[in-house]
Design a protein around this motif. Structure first.
Motif, PDB file in Angstrom:
ATOM      1  N   SER A  68      21.903 -44.511   7.384  1.00 52.49           N
ATOM      2  CA  SER A  68      22.182 -44.310   6.189  1.00 52.49           C
ATOM      3  C   SER A  68      21.475 -45.661   5.201  1.00 52.49           C
ATOM      4  O   SER A  68      21.319 -46.656   5.784  1.00 52.49           O
ATOM      5  CB  SER A  68      23.574 -44.141   5.959  1.00 52.49           C
ATOM      6  N   VAL A  69      21.341 -45.172   3.887  1.00 52.26           N
ATOM      7  CA  VAL A  69      20.913 -46.306   2.877  1.00 52.26           C
ATOM      8  C   VAL A  69      21.872 -47.731   2.852  1.00 52.26           C
ATOM      9  O   VAL A  69      23.201 -47.162   2.536  1.00 52.26           O
ATOM     10  CB  VAL A  69      20.464 -46.011   1.687  1.00 52.26           C
ATOM     11  N   HIS A  70      21.481 -48.794   3.230  1.00 54.38           N
ATOM     12  CA  HIS A  70      22.525 -50.041   2.844  1.00 54.38           C
ATOM     13  C   HIS A  70      21.993 -50.732   1.827  1.00 54.38           C
ATOM     14  O   HIS A  70      22.748 -51.479   1.297  1.00 54.38           O
ATOM     15  CB  HIS A  70      22.588 -50.830   4.341  1.00 54.38           C
ATOM     16  N   CYS A  71      20.915 -50.644   1.309  1.00 54.35           N
ATOM     17  CA  CYS A  71      20.263 -51.553   0.297  1.00 54.35           C
ATOM     18  C   CYS A  71      19.170 -50.802  -0.170  1.00 54.35           C
ATOM     19  O   CYS A  71      18.383 -50.265   0.132  1.00 54.35           O
ATOM     20  CB  CYS A  71      19.609 -52.882   0.824  1.00 54.35           C
ATOM     21  N   LEU A  72      19.374 -50.599  -1.741  1.00 52.60           N
ATOM     22  CA  LEU A  72      18.191 -50.371  -2.761  1.00 52.60           C
ATOM     23  C   LEU A  72      17.850 -51.476  -3.644  1.00 52.60           C
ATOM     24  O   LEU A  72      18.662 -52.116  -4.111  1.00 52.60           O
ATOM     25  CB  LEU A  72      18.848 -49.319  -3.255  1.00 52.60           C
ATOM     26  N   GLU A  73      16.639 -51.757  -3.835  1.00 54.80           N
ATOM     27  CA  GLU A  73      15.939 -52.832  -4.656  1.00 54.80           C
ATOM     28  C   GLU A  73      15.009 -51.948  -5.665  1.00 54.80           C
ATOM     29  O   GLU A  73      13.875 -51.304  -5.089  1.00 54.80           O
ATOM     30  CB  GLU A  73      15.353 -53.808  -3.706  1.00 54.80           C
ATOM     31  N   ARG A  74      15.225 -52.003  -6.655  1.00 51.48           N
ATOM     32  CA  ARG A  74      14.336 -51.092  -7.626  1.00 51.48           C
ATOM     33  C   ARG A  74      13.621 -52.265  -8.543  1.00 51.48           C
ATOM     34  O   ARG A  74      13.968 -53.226  -9.130  1.00 51.48           O
ATOM     35  CB  ARG A  74      15.197 -50.554  -8.569  1.00 51.48           C
ATOM     36  N   SER A  75      12.242 -51.877  -8.979  1.00 48.90           N
ATOM     37  CA  SER A  75      11.307 -52.440  -9.976  1.00 48.90           C
ATOM     38  C   SER A  75      10.997 -51.152 -10.847  1.00 48.90           C
ATOM     39  O   SER A  75      11.016 -49.969 -10.467  1.00 48.90           O
ATOM     40  CB  SER A  75      10.344 -53.281  -9.176  1.00 48.90           C
ATOM     41  N   PRO A  76      10.085 -51.820 -11.751  1.00 42.61           N
ATOM     42  CA  PRO A  76       9.428 -50.571 -12.623  1.00 42.61           C
ATOM     43  C   PRO A  76       8.426 -49.439 -11.697  1.00 42.61           C
ATOM     44  O   PRO A  76       8.400 -48.459 -12.082  1.00 42.61           O
ATOM     45  CB  PRO A  76       8.751 -51.259 -13.636  1.00 42.61           C
ATOM     46  N   GLU A  77       7.762 -49.952 -10.526  1.00 41.87           N
ATOM     47  CA  GLU A  77       6.805 -49.222  -9.816  1.00 41.87           C
ATOM     48  C   GLU A  77       7.448 -48.730  -8.652  1.00 41.87           C
ATOM     49  O   GLU A  77       6.912 -47.719  -8.177  1.00 41.87           O
ATOM     50  CB  GLU A  77       5.612 -49.820  -9.555  1.00 41.87           C
ATOM     51  N   LYS A  78       8.485 -49.104  -7.973  1.00 42.76           N
ATOM     52  CA  LYS A  78       8.971 -48.732  -6.822  1.00 42.76           C
ATOM     53  C   LYS A  78      10.384 -48.938  -6.507  1.00 42.76           C
ATOM     54  O   LYS A  78      11.190 -49.506  -7.313  1.00 42.76           O
ATOM     55  CB  LYS A  78       8.025 -49.383  -5.837  1.00 42.76           C
ATOM     56  N   VAL A  79      10.720 -48.405  -5.155  1.00 37.09           N
ATOM     57  CA  VAL A  79      12.289 -48.476  -4.965  1.00 37.09           C
ATOM     58  C   VAL A  79      12.167 -48.706  -3.556  1.00 37.09           C
ATOM     59  O   VAL A  79      11.324 -48.118  -2.709  1.00 37.09           O
ATOM     60  CB  VAL A  79      13.059 -47.303  -4.823  1.00 37.09           C
ATOM     61  N   THR A  80      12.575 -49.938  -2.974  1.00 32.60           N
ATOM     62  CA  THR A  80      12.709 -50.199  -1.594  1.00 32.60           C
ATOM     63  C   THR A  80      13.955 -50.104  -1.017  1.00 32.60           C
ATOM     64  O   THR A  80      15.011 -50.564  -1.757  1.00 32.60           O
ATOM     65  CB  THR A  80      12.332 -51.776  -1.473  1.00 32.60           C
ATOM     66  N   LEU A  81      14.021 -49.018  -0.085  1.00 32.90           N
ATOM     67  CA  LEU A  81      15.168 -48.925   0.787  1.00 32.90           C
ATOM     68  C   LEU A  81      15.425 -49.578   1.795  1.00 32.90           C
ATOM     69  O   LEU A  81      14.291 -49.447   2.694  1.00 32.90           O
ATOM     70  CB  LEU A  81      15.641 -47.218   0.516  1.00 32.90           C
ATOM     71  N   THR A  82      16.472 -49.804   2.412  1.00 31.12           N
ATOM     72  CA  THR A  82      16.697 -50.407   3.762  1.00 31.12           C
ATOM     73  C   THR A  82      17.779 -49.869   4.450  1.00 31.12           C
ATOM     74  O   THR A  82      18.635 -49.615   3.667  1.00 31.12           O
ATOM     75  CB  THR A  82      17.203 -51.785   3.712  1.00 31.12           C
ATOM     76  N   ALA A  83      17.509 -49.100   5.409  1.00 36.90           N
ATOM     77  CA  ALA A  83      18.402 -48.030   6.027  1.00 36.90           C
ATOM     78  C   ALA A  83      18.831 -48.597   7.508  1.00 36.90           C
ATOM     79  O   ALA A  83      17.756 -49.135   8.234  1.00 36.90           O
ATOM     80  CB  ALA A  83      18.204 -46.638   6.230  1.00 36.90           C
ATOM     81  N   PHE A  84      20.093 -48.359   7.847  1.00 39.25           N
ATOM     82  CA  PHE A  84      20.332 -48.917   9.259  1.00 39.25           C
ATOM     83  C   PHE A  84      20.645 -47.627  10.120  1.00 39.25           C
ATOM     84  O   PHE A  84      21.448 -46.722   9.285  1.00 39.25           O
ATOM     85  CB  PHE A  84      21.467 -49.633   9.363  1.00 39.25           C
ATOM     86  N   ASP A  85      20.602 -47.541  11.190  1.00 40.14           N
ATOM     87  CA  ASP A  85      21.236 -46.351  12.151  1.00 40.14           C
ATOM     88  C   ASP A  85      22.800 -46.592  12.687  1.00 40.14           C
ATOM     89  O   ASP A  85      23.307 -47.940  12.115  1.00 40.14           O
ATOM     90  CB  ASP A  85      20.493 -45.995  13.447  1.00 40.14           C
ATOM     91  N   ARG A  86      23.524 -45.844  13.218  1.00 33.40           N
ATOM     92  CA  ARG A  86      24.737 -46.174  13.310  1.00 33.40           C
ATOM     93  C   ARG A  86      25.266 -47.193  14.251  1.00 33.40           C
ATOM     94  O   ARG A  86      26.448 -47.600  14.255  1.00 33.40           O
ATOM     95  CB  ARG A  86      25.537 -44.778  13.637  1.00 33.40           C
ATOM     96  N   GLY A  87      24.062 -47.904  14.847  1.00 30.51           N
ATOM     97  CA  GLY A  87      24.478 -49.050  15.787  1.00 30.51           C
ATOM     98  C   GLY A  87      24.776 -50.198  14.622  1.00 30.51           C
ATOM     99  O   GLY A  87      25.469 -51.278  15.434  1.00 30.51           O
ATOM    100  N   VAL A  88      24.723 -50.074  13.343  1.00 25.80           N
ATOM    101  CA  VAL A  88      25.285 -51.112  12.478  1.00 25.80           C
ATOM    102  C   VAL A  88      26.683 -51.317  12.824  1.00 25.80           C
ATOM    103  O   VAL A  88      27.090 -52.322  12.563  1.00 25.80           O
ATOM    104  CB  VAL A  88      24.560 -50.748  11.043  1.00 25.80           C
TER     105      VAL A  88
END
Length: 295
Positions: A68-88
């Motif tokens: 699942s997504v744990h972090c979203l970072e947005r800019s005018p041109e892109k979205v960076t998503l960071t996801a972790f599996d359930r081992g988190v």
């Protein structure tokens, strides 16, 4: 490769993606950059939020990541998503209390504390007592309980502890792009003495060949379990490590055994994968492996 977020295929707007895990990490981490064009009405605009389900499958449809997504970072041109599996949940939850029993028993106890289902558990059968300290994660407790040569993960939703893979994968020379290798004796222990509570030696093990080659590197341990087995288990030889970049292959995972026959790069023998990073960038899929063998 197919990457979906909440069931929506995002490959059409995918810039780069990286899937990585190391032996020291409780979970795999997937990082992806999705291009955005707010003013373009024809451009895909996925609705993203933390907590969204992220799934990556290979070309055959086999699931390689679920998290699942744990972090979203947005800019005018892109979205960076960071996801972790359930081992988190193993890394982000701390445990308290005393855990007793075999490695398998303790793994089950820790999973019960977190309400995590238990899958296949192949942990050390040695009985032990683990007293947790403030700030100690569930993953730390599981690592102590599982024993050496085991990999800990949450597969699907179930805690899994298994031995490093018995099958040996071969590094095909024609797929290798880059190699670095090193040999290190800084962690060599070639003699171990186990002592009782009064400091008297009750068991000794040593590696005469390493003592002759490198000199004496001795450790002294207090008795915990079978003293002779404890002394033998404490011996470590030289560490041989390597980093390999090859054409992408999702078959390589942490815990895999790899046979290298690339003497021109100083890579010869059977290694264990201790970290892996799969990258998709500019139309190229590569896999970076961190390899280690302890003699």
């Amino acid at each position: 490769m197919r990457l979906t977020v909440n069931g929506l295929l995002v490959n059409p707007v995918l810039g780069t993606a990286r899937l990585e895990k190391s032996r020291e990490d409780a979970s795999a981490i997937l990082t992806a950059i999705l291009w955005t064009a707010p003013a373009d009405t024809y451009f895909q605009k996925p609705s993203l939020a933390v907590g969204d389900v992220v799934r990556l499958t290979d070309d055959s449809g086999k699931e390689r990541f679920l998290g699942s997504v744990h972090c979203l970072e947005r800019s005018p041109e892109k979205v960076t998503l960071t996801a972790f599996d359930r081992g988190v949940y193993l890394a982000r939850n701390e445990l308290y209390g005393v855990f007793c029993g075999s490695g398998t028993d303790i793994c089950r106890q820790a999973a019960a504390k977190l309400g995590i289902p238990v899958g296949s558990i192949d942990a050390d059968i040695t009985r032990r007592t683990i007293v947790t300290r403030a700030g100690e994660s569930a993953f730390s407790v599981l690592r102590k309980a599982a024993g050496e040569g085991r990999e800990i993960s949450v597969e699907g939703e179930a805690l899994t502890v298994r031995r490093c893979r018995e099958e040996t994968l071969t590094l095909a020379p024609e797929r290798v792009l880059e190699v670095s290798a090193a040999v290190d004796i800084r962690k060599v222990i070639d003699r171990c003495v186990v002592v009782d509570r009064k400091g008297r030696p009750i068991a000794t093990a040593e590696n005469g060949g390493d003592i002759a080659a490198y000199g004496l590197f001795q450790t002294v341990l207090g008795k915990a379990g079978n003293a002779n087995e404890q002394a033998r288990a404490a011996l470590t030889g030289r560490a041989m490590t390597a980093g390999v970049t090859l054409l992408g292959d999702l078959g390589f995972r942490v815990g895999s055994r790899v046979r290298g026959s690339l003497p021109q790069w100083g890579l010869e023998g059977i290694y264990t994968v201790t970290a892996v990073c799969h990258r998709w960038e500019a139309g190229l899929f590569t896999t970076e492996l961190t390899l280690e063998v302890l003699e």
